[in-house]
Design a protein around this motif. Structure first.
Motif, short mmCIF file in Angstrom:
data_model
loop_
_atom_site.label_atom_id
_atom_site.label_comp_id
_atom_site.label_asym_id
_atom_site.label_seq_id
_atom_site.Cartn_x
_atom_site.Cartn_y
_atom_site.Cartn_z
N ALA A 110 0.83 -1.21 0.00
CA ALA A 110 0.00 0.00 0.00
C ALA A 110 0.86 1.26 0.00
O ALA A 110 0.51 2.26 -0.64
N VAL A 111 1.99 1.23 0.70
CA VAL A 111 2.91 2.37 0.69
C VAL A 111 3.43 2.60 -0.72
O VAL A 111 3.43 3.73 -1.22
N THR A 112 3.85 1.52 -1.39
CA THR A 112 4.35 1.67 -2.76
C THR A 112 3.23 2.09 -3.71
O THR A 112 3.47 2.85 -4.65
N ASP A 113 2.02 1.63 -3.44
CA ASP A 113 0.86 2.00 -4.24
C ASP A 113 0.57 3.50 -4.13
O ASP A 113 0.31 4.18 -5.13
N GLU A 114 0.62 4.02 -2.92
CA GLU A 114 0.40 5.46 -2.72
C GLU A 114 1.50 6.27 -3.38
O GLU A 114 1.24 7.32 -3.98
N PHE A 115 2.73 5.80 -3.31
CA PHE A 115 3.84 6.48 -3.97
C PHE A 115 3.60 6.50 -5.49
O PHE A 115 3.76 7.53 -6.15
N HIS A 116 3.18 5.36 -6.03
CA HIS A 116 2.88 5.25 -7.45
C HIS A 116 1.80 6.26 -7.84
O HIS A 116 1.89 6.92 -8.88
N GLN A 117 0.77 6.42 -7.00
CA GLN A 117 -0.31 7.34 -7.30
C GLN A 117 0.15 8.80 -7.36
O GLN A 117 -0.49 9.62 -8.04
N SER A 118 1.23 9.11 -6.69
CA SER A 118 1.72 10.49 -6.71
C SER A 118 2.19 10.90 -8.11
O SER A 118 2.34 12.09 -8.39
N PHE A 119 2.42 9.93 -8.98
CA PHE A 119 2.86 10.21 -10.35
C PHE A 119 1.71 10.17 -11.36
O PHE A 119 1.92 10.42 -12.54
N VAL A 120 0.52 9.83 -10.91
CA VAL A 120 -0.63 9.70 -11.80
C VAL A 120 -1.44 11.00 -11.77
O VAL A 120 -1.85 11.44 -10.69
N PRO A 121 -1.65 11.63 -12.93
CA PRO A 121 -2.46 12.86 -12.95
C PRO A 121 -3.86 12.61 -12.37
O PRO A 121 -4.51 11.62 -12.70
N GLY A 122 -4.27 13.49 -11.48
CA GLY A 122 -5.57 13.35 -10.84
C GLY A 122 -5.56 12.48 -9.59
O GLY A 122 -6.59 12.31 -8.94
N ARG A 123 -4.41 11.91 -9.25
CA ARG A 123 -4.28 11.09 -8.04
C ARG A 123 -3.25 11.74 -7.14
O ARG A 123 -2.47 12.58 -7.55
N LEU A 124 -3.23 11.33 -5.88
CA LEU A 124 -2.21 11.84 -4.97
C LEU A 124 -1.83 10.78 -3.96
O LEU A 124 -2.52 9.79 -3.78
N CYS A 125 -0.72 11.00 -3.32
CA CYS A 125 -0.23 10.13 -2.27
C CYS A 125 -0.92 10.56 -0.98
O CYS A 125 -0.75 11.68 -0.53
N ASP A 126 -1.72 9.67 -0.39
CA ASP A 126 -2.55 10.04 0.74
C ASP A 126 -2.38 9.01 1.87
O ASP A 126 -2.67 7.83 1.68
N SER A 127 -1.94 9.48 3.03
CA SER A 127 -1.74 8.57 4.16
C SER A 127 -3.06 7.99 4.65
O SER A 127 -3.10 6.87 5.17
N ALA A 128 -4.17 8.71 4.47
CA ALA A 128 -5.48 8.17 4.85
C ALA A 128 -5.84 6.97 3.97
O ALA A 128 -6.44 5.99 4.45
N ASP A 129 -5.48 7.02 2.70
CA ASP A 129 -5.71 5.87 1.82
C ASP A 129 -4.86 4.69 2.26
O ASP A 129 -5.31 3.54 2.24
#
Length: 142
Positions: A90-109
Motif C-alpha cells: 500500500a505504501v508503494t501504491d500510494e507512492f505510485h499514485q503520486s505520479f498519476v495525474p488526478g491522483r495523490l499520495c494520501d496517508s489516509a488511503d
C-alpha cells in the motif's frame, strides 16, 4: 501477484477515467448507487470503499499464500505477515499514485488499505483455524 497487478492498474487511473462506459464504469456506478443514499452522491466514500475492498481481498490472498508457503506456522503469524506485506504494498501504491495525474499520495488511503487487509487476513485466519473449523463441524452435526 495477479491481484497486486489489478491494484496497480486501478491506481494508474483517476476516478474520472471510469465515468464513461464499460465494466469499470459500471462498477463505479454500482458503488455510487450503494453509498449515495446514505452519504450523498458527491461523497468520496466510493474511493474509501474501493481502497478498503481491494485490500480486504489482498489480505485474504496474502494470508492464503503465506499459509501455503509456511504451512506449519502459527495462524496469527501468517495473518501478521499478510497484513505487513499488504501494508508495505500500500505504501508503494500510494507512492505510485503520486505520479498519476488526478491522483495523490494520501496517508489516509494507506491506512484504509491497511485496515482492509487486516480485516481480510484476520477473517481468513479465523476461518482457517482448527478451532473455528471444529466449531463449524459441531454446528453442522446438530
Amino acid at each position: 501477484m495477479l491481484w497486486a497487478a489489478v491494484i496497480f492498474f486501478m491506481s494508474a487511473h483517476a476516478g474520472s477515467d471510469f465515468d464513461g462506459t464499460g465494466p469499470l464504469a459500471a462498477i463505479k456506478r454500482w458503488l455510487v448507487g450503494l453509498v449515495a443514499p446514505v452519504f450523498g452522491p458527491e461523497t468520496d466514500i466510493v474511493n474509501v470503499a474501493a481502497h478498503f475492498t481491494e485490500y480486504l481481498v489482498f489480505g485474504v490472498l496474502l494470508f492464503l499464500a503465506a499459509h501455503q508457503t509456511w504451512p506449519n506456522a502459527k495462524t496469527v503469524q501468517l495473518a501478521l505477515i499478510a497484513i505487513a506485506l499488504a501494508s508495505l504494498y500500500a505504501v508503494t501504491d500510494e507512492f505510485h499514485q503520486s505520479f498519476v495525474p488526478g491522483r495523490l499520495c494520501d496517508s489516509a488511503d494507506w491506512l484504509t488499505d491497511t485496515l482492509g487487509a487486516a480485516l481480510g487476513a484476520s477473517a481468513a485466519a479465523t476461518l482457517s483455524s482448527a478451532s473455528f473449523s471444529s466449531h463449524l463441524r459441531v454446528f453442522r452435526d446438530c
